[in-house]
Write a protein that holds these residues in place. Structure first.
Motif, PDB file in Angstrom:
ATOM      1  N   ILE A 119       0.802  -1.105  -0.157  1.00 34.89           N
ATOM      2  CA  ILE A 119       0.009  -0.081  -0.024  1.00 34.89           C
ATOM      3  C   ILE A 119       0.887   1.058  -0.079  1.00 34.89           C
ATOM      4  O   ILE A 119       1.864   1.456   0.733  1.00 34.89           O
ATOM      5  N   ASP A 120       0.688   2.166  -0.997  1.00 33.24           N
ATOM      6  CA  ASP A 120       1.325   3.278  -1.183  1.00 33.24           C
ATOM      7  C   ASP A 120       0.809   4.665  -0.346  1.00 33.24           C
ATOM      8  O   ASP A 120       1.368   5.676   0.355  1.00 33.24           O
ATOM      9  N   ARG A 121      -0.443   4.519   0.021  1.00 34.39           N
ATOM     10  CA  ARG A 121      -1.041   5.494   0.651  1.00 34.39           C
ATOM     11  C   ARG A 121      -2.308   5.328   1.678  1.00 34.39           C
ATOM     12  O   ARG A 121      -3.059   4.290   0.898  1.00 34.39           O
ATOM     13  N   VAL A 122      -2.423   5.585   2.717  1.00 32.40           N
ATOM     14  CA  VAL A 122      -3.621   5.310   3.534  1.00 32.40           C
ATOM     15  C   VAL A 122      -4.485   6.512   3.876  1.00 32.40           C
ATOM     16  O   VAL A 122      -3.957   7.396   4.329  1.00 32.40           O
ATOM     17  N   VAL A 123      -5.664   6.373   3.305  1.00 28.63           N
ATOM     18  CA  VAL A 123      -6.560   7.588   3.405  1.00 28.63           C
ATOM     19  C   VAL A 123      -7.712   7.341   4.374  1.00 28.63           C
ATOM     20  O   VAL A 123      -8.390   6.068   4.257  1.00 28.63           O
ATOM     21  N   VAL A 124      -7.995   8.330   5.064  1.00 31.62           N
ATOM     22  CA  VAL A 124      -9.384   8.056   6.114  1.00 31.62           C
ATOM     23  C   VAL A 124     -10.264   9.133   5.660  1.00 31.62           C
ATOM     24  O   VAL A 124      -9.882  10.255   5.329  1.00 31.62           O
ATOM     25  N   SER A 125     -11.572   8.633   5.198  1.00 33.72           N
ATOM     26  CA  SER A 125     -12.689   9.384   4.963  1.00 33.72           C
ATOM     27  C   SER A 125     -13.672   9.614   6.094  1.00 33.72           C
ATOM     28  O   SER A 125     -14.144   8.535   6.440  1.00 33.72           O
ATOM     29  N   THR A 126     -13.836  10.936   6.601  1.00 32.49           N
ATOM     30  CA  THR A 126     -14.408  11.053   7.780  1.00 32.49           C
ATOM     31  C   THR A 126     -15.194  12.442   7.672  1.00 32.49           C
ATOM     32  O   THR A 126     -14.879  13.206   7.140  1.00 32.49           O
ATOM     33  N   ASP A 127     -16.309  12.554   8.442  1.00 28.17           N
ATOM     34  CA  ASP A 127     -17.009  13.752   8.776  1.00 28.17           C
ATOM     35  C   ASP A 127     -16.651  14.190  10.135  1.00 28.17           C
ATOM     36  O   ASP A 127     -17.336  15.227  10.576  1.00 28.17           O
ATOM     37  N   CYS A 128     -15.875  13.429  10.821  1.00 25.67           N
ATOM     38  CA  CYS A 128     -15.802  14.005  12.261  1.00 25.67           C
ATOM     39  C   CYS A 128     -14.345  14.229  12.489  1.00 25.67           C
ATOM     40  O   CYS A 128     -13.467  13.728  12.050  1.00 25.67           O
ATOM     41  N   GLU A 129     -14.337  15.445  13.148  1.00 23.98           N
ATOM     42  CA  GLU A 129     -12.987  16.191  13.607  1.00 23.98           C
ATOM     43  C   GLU A 129     -12.159  15.234  14.371  1.00 23.98           C
ATOM     44  O   GLU A 129     -10.849  15.029  14.232  1.00 23.98           O
ATOM     45  N   ASP A 130     -12.813  14.503  15.419  1.00 28.12           N
ATOM     46  CA  ASP A 130     -11.874  13.666  16.475  1.00 28.12           C
ATOM     47  C   ASP A 130     -11.361  12.697  15.769  1.00 28.12           C
ATOM     48  O   ASP A 130     -10.297  12.027  15.977  1.00 28.12           O
ATOM     49  N   ILE A 131     -12.278  12.091  14.706  1.00 30.93           N
ATOM     50  CA  ILE A 131     -11.614  10.675  14.249  1.00 30.93           C
ATOM     51  C   ILE A 131     -10.457  11.417  12.859  1.00 30.93           C
ATOM     52  O   ILE A 131      -9.385  10.645  12.969  1.00 30.93           O
ATOM     53  N   ALA A 132     -10.719  12.631  12.529  1.00 31.25           N
ATOM     54  CA  ALA A 132      -9.553  13.106  11.490  1.00 31.25           C
ATOM     55  C   ALA A 132      -8.406  13.354  12.279  1.00 31.25           C
ATOM     56  O   ALA A 132      -7.180  13.047  11.895  1.00 31.25           O
ATOM     57  N   LYS A 133      -8.384  13.893  13.705  1.00 39.62           N
ATOM     58  CA  LYS A 133      -7.304  14.083  14.511  1.00 39.62           C
ATOM     59  C   LYS A 133      -6.349  12.957  14.568  1.00 39.62           C
ATOM     60  O   LYS A 133      -5.410  12.855  14.718  1.00 39.62           O
ATOM     61  N   VAL A 134      -7.265  11.732  15.340  1.00 36.64           N
ATOM     62  CA  VAL A 134      -6.851  10.361  15.624  1.00 36.64           C
ATOM     63  C   VAL A 134      -6.003   9.896  14.340  1.00 36.64           C
ATOM     64  O   VAL A 134      -4.830   9.386  14.429  1.00 36.64           O
ATOM     65  N   ALA A 135      -6.670   9.979  13.160  1.00 38.90           N
ATOM     66  CA  ALA A 135      -6.100   9.496  12.023  1.00 38.90           C
ATOM     67  C   ALA A 135      -4.639  10.027  11.874  1.00 38.90           C
ATOM     68  O   ALA A 135      -3.805   9.559  11.153  1.00 38.90           O
ATOM     69  N   ILE A 136      -4.716  11.324  11.443  1.00 43.25           N
ATOM     70  CA  ILE A 136      -3.681  11.909  11.153  1.00 43.25           C
ATOM     71  C   ILE A 136      -2.370  11.881  12.356  1.00 43.25           C
ATOM     72  O   ILE A 136      -1.322  11.541  12.123  1.00 43.25           O
ATOM     73  N   ASP A 137      -2.689  11.611  13.613  1.00 41.28           N
ATOM     74  CA  ASP A 137      -1.896  11.108  14.708  1.00 41.28           C
ATOM     75  C   ASP A 137      -1.194  10.068  14.286  1.00 41.28           C
ATOM     76  O   ASP A 137      -0.097   9.646  14.794  1.00 41.28           O
ATOM     77  N   PHE A 138      -1.960   9.035  13.840  1.00 38.38           N
ATOM     78  CA  PHE A 138      -1.537   7.609  13.634  1.00 38.38           C
ATOM     79  C   PHE A 138      -0.927   7.470  12.174  1.00 38.38           C
ATOM     80  O   PHE A 138      -0.562   6.477  11.836  1.00 38.38           O
ATOM     81  N   GLY A 139      -0.924   8.784  11.392  1.00 36.19           N
ATOM     82  CA  GLY A 139      -0.007   8.617  10.205  1.00 36.19           C
ATOM     83  C   GLY A 139      -0.783   8.558   8.879  1.00 36.19           C
ATOM     84  O   GLY A 139      -0.152   8.211   7.740  1.00 36.19           O
ATOM     85  N   ALA A 140      -2.136   8.723   8.973  1.00 32.63           N
ATOM     86  CA  ALA A 140      -3.122   8.423   7.741  1.00 32.63           C
ATOM     87  C   ALA A 140      -3.243   9.991   7.113  1.00 32.63           C
ATOM     88  O   ALA A 140      -3.029  10.828   8.047  1.00 32.63           O
ATOM     89  N   ASP A 141      -3.640   9.863   5.944  1.00 33.62           N
ATOM     90  CA  ASP A 141      -3.988  11.241   5.154  1.00 33.62           C
ATOM     91  C   ASP A 141      -5.328  11.474   5.503  1.00 33.62           C
ATOM     92  O   ASP A 141      -6.152  10.596   5.356  1.00 33.62           O
ATOM     93  N   VAL A 142      -5.895  12.631   5.541  1.00 31.15           N
ATOM     94  CA  VAL A 142      -7.272  13.082   5.942  1.00 31.15           C
ATOM     95  C   VAL A 142      -7.127  14.228   4.784  1.00 31.15           C
ATOM     96  O   VAL A 142      -7.044  15.181   5.193  1.00 31.15           O
ATOM     97  N   PRO A 143      -7.379  14.112   3.496  1.00 27.63           N
ATOM     98  CA  PRO A 143      -7.211  15.101   2.439  1.00 27.63           C
ATOM     99  C   PRO A 143      -8.377  16.066   2.674  1.00 27.63           C
ATOM    100  O   PRO A 143      -8.183  17.137   2.051  1.00 27.63           O
ATOM    101  N   PHE A 144      -9.604  15.608   3.182  1.00 28.03           N
ATOM    102  CA  PHE A 144     -10.691  16.501   3.172  1.00 28.03           C
ATOM    103  C   PHE A 144     -11.566  16.068   4.066  1.00 28.03           C
ATOM    104  O   PHE A 144     -11.654  14.766   4.522  1.00 28.03           O
ATOM    105  N   MET A 145     -12.487  16.767   4.761  1.00 27.85           N
ATOM    106  CA  MET A 145     -13.665  16.336   5.460  1.00 27.85           C
ATOM    107  C   MET A 145     -14.693  16.040   4.526  1.00 27.85           C
ATOM    108  O   MET A 145     -15.136  16.354   3.508  1.00 27.85           O
TER     109      MET A 145
END
Length: 241
Positions: free
Chosen positions: A47-73
């Motif tokens: 896998i070259d890129r791990v992206v999280v698709s979410t509408d939740c700021e809390d999930i987005a923050k956790v995702a970024i903290d653990f190394g995933a990309d959150v390119p948009f809400m």
């Protein structure tokens, strides 16, 4: 990459969960539930890129903290109770430039924390080996569906068990498999052409053990996952790993 093909993992993770509120960021064995899936994706050799698709700021923050990309809400129209995973993946693919467009998309639900990077890589390898349009993970059913049926209004069991099954022991019945929701791998072109996850002769199953197939929907599922992770940790400690 695998076989020269770019691979992107997408983790769909909506904020609203009625049956287990906030489940995607609930702590499981020392880290948020979604982190288990992010780490499995990042640890994949393909896998070259791990992206999280979410509408939740809390999930987005956790995702970024653990190394995933959150390119948009995620837009509100695909963040409702009725929004499908297909619509989320199709929306994400539609936002990408040609340079960033993956050849293969891997859908990893955050509610499958016991799925490993080895499971992901084996599913990707199977896609290439089979020259398939898609791979979908399954596991053997815990209870044979041959012992299941609908019930009539008066609850009588006259036709509950089919005649060709009567008298057979459970071990004499053929194994049956169910979707476990852990890994979906599709070529991006086939996903777009079929407008989502599909089940055709060009889509093949990847069999996983039941021990890694828990799909967390209720609190009981969450507790069971904790027990399995505790047991795994104790086993590793006893082996000196």
């Amino acid at each position: 990459m695998i076989n020269g093909k770019k691979v992107c993992a997408i983790i769909p993770s909506r904020g609203g969960s009625k049956r287990l509120p906030g489940k995607n960021v609930l702590p499981l064995h020392g880290k948020p539930l979604i982190a288990w899936t992010i780490e499995a994706g990042l640890n994949s050799q393909y896998i070259d890129r791990v992206v999280v698709s979410t509408d939740c700021e809390d999930i987005a923050k956790v995702a970024i903290d653990f190394g995933a990309d959150v390119p948009f809400m995620r837009p509100s129209e695909i963040a409702t109770d009725t929004a499908s995973t297909d619509s989320v993946i199709l929306h994400f693919l539609s936002t990408l430039s040609v340079a960033n467009y993956p050849d293969i998309v891997v859908i990893l639900q955050p509610t499958s924390p016991l799925r490993t990077e080895q499971d992901i890589d084996q599913a990707l390898s199977l896609l290439i080996q089979k020259e398939a349009e898609g791979i979908v993970s399954v596991c053997e059913c815990e209870h044979s569906p041959f012992w299941s049926n609908i019930l009539p209004a008066d609850l009588n069991m006259g036709t509950f068990i089919k005649n060709d099954i009567k008298g057979k022991r459970s071990q004499d019945l053929p194994p049956c498999y169910r979707l476990n929701g852990a890994v979906y791998v599709f070529t991006s072109n086939s996903f777009v052409n079929m407008q989502g996850i599909s089940y055709t002769d060009s889509v093949f199953s990847f069999i996983m053990p039941g021990s890694r197939s828990i799909d967390i929907d209720h609190e009981l599922d969450f507790r069971l996952a904790e027990v399995i992770l505790d047991n795994n940790e104790n086993r590793n400690l006893s082996k000196g790993i």
